[in-house]
Design an enzyme around this catalytic site. Structure first.
Site, PDB file in Angstrom:
ATOM      1  CE  LYS A 189      -2.784   1.062   3.611  1.00  0.00           C
ATOM      2  NZ  LYS A 189      -2.153   2.313   4.141  1.00  0.00           N
ATOM      3  CD  GLU A 246      -0.165   6.786   4.641  1.00  0.00           C
ATOM      4  OE1 GLU A 246      -0.206   6.007   5.578  1.00  0.00           O
ATOM      5  OE2 GLU A 246       0.040   8.010   4.786  1.00  0.00           O
ATOM      6  CD  GLU A 299      -6.658   6.917   7.890  1.00  0.00           C
ATOM      7  OE1 GLU A 299      -5.822   6.335   7.186  1.00  0.00           O
ATOM      8  OE2 GLU A 299      -6.498   7.115   9.112  1.00  0.00           O
TER       9      GLU A 299
END
Ligand code: KIV
Length: 274
Positions: free
Chosen positions: A111, A113, A178
């Site tokens: 992942k 960011e 998020e």
């Protein structure tokens, strides 16, 4: 080869993908036994396990260490590992980081960011399965004004949608959102053909992720509003540790069943020789 694959993420668009973080053998075993679709070895390890107070200090070596332990507990559950802060600062560093996480720690995907579509495109072209992460990205939280909901005004909402589209075009197979307002997360979800996995982004995403220690009540320094605690784990742990301490002090522990015997003749021969 994991049960759930990159292809299954795409096939579960419109579904309800379950992801939870885990950072070591026991937490990954518990997640695996619960039948989650995917385990994320998040750099939140820096906050909830290593006590750094934030994710920035987490090193690649620490991520590899924790991902290896989680992999041993995860069985064949799909495992995503975070590329930590600045370990993706250049394409070469990002590829080297992904190589360690995929080959050494045997993660199924990494992942990345933030809105880094060019980087993601080159990684995907090199054969790295990449999950994106937009909205509140803790590695760069200070540039985003702290741990705040993202995309609340028209300008930032438009940017989030554009960034999400760019990551999809770059080849990300899924996208974590998020702390994005629920209607915006739902709109981004509708607009993309890859699945979105929300955390603090409402029910309109294609999946949810929570931090292991948050959902089990094991991390008490702060509790984000979006967390649902399924257990008051820290309270249970404290009570058990207190009971153990009291048992030792009072002589209630250990009992005979916790001890090993020695034949009388061995003991008396031993004593005679003293
Ligand atoms: O590090 C992490 O645990 C994460 C999740 C919060 C998505 O990135």
């Amino acid at each position: 080869m994991s049960r759930f694959t990159v292809k299954d993420f795409k096939a579960n668009k419109g579904g309800r993908i379950v992801m939870v973080t885990a950072y070591d053998y026991p937490s990954a075993r518990l997640a695996e036994a619960a039948g989650v679709d995917a385990i994320l070895v998040g750099d939140s390890v820096g906050t909830v396990v290593l006590g750094y107070g934030e994710t920035q200090p987490v090193t690649l070596a620490e991520m590899v260490h924790h991902a290896k332990a989680a992999r041993r507990g995860a069985g064949d559950t799909f495992l995503v590992a975070d590329v930590p802060y600045l370990a993706d600062a250049t394409f070469e560093r990002a590829l080297a980081s992904a190589e360690r996480l995929l080959k050494e720690a045997r993660a199924d995907a990494v992942k990345i960011e933030g809105p880094k579509p060019e980087l993601v495109e080159r990684l995907v072209a090199a054969g790295v399965p990449v999950m994106g992460h937009l909205g509140l990205t803790p590695q760069t939280a200070s540039q985003l004004g702290g741990y705040k909901v993202q995309g609340r005004d028209l300008k930032t909402a438009k940017k989030l949608l554009a960034d999400a589209r760019a990551l999809e075009a770059a080849g990300a197979f899924a996208l974590v959102l998020e702390m994005v307002p629920a209607p915006l997360a739902a709109l981004i979800t509708e607009e993309l053909s890859i699945p979105t996995i929300g955390i603090g982004s409402g029910p309109g995403t294609d999946g949810q992720v929570l931090v292991f220690h948050d959902l089990l009540g094991l991390f008490e320094d702060f509790k984000p509003r979006f967390v649902k605690r399924y257990l008051e784990g820290a309270e249970l742990f404290r009570a058990a540790l207190k009971a153990y301490a009291e048992d030792v002090k009072s002589g209630r522990f250990p009992e005979e069943k916790h001890s090993f015997t020695l034949k009388d003749e061995v003991l008396s021969a031993l004593k005679k020789g003293l």
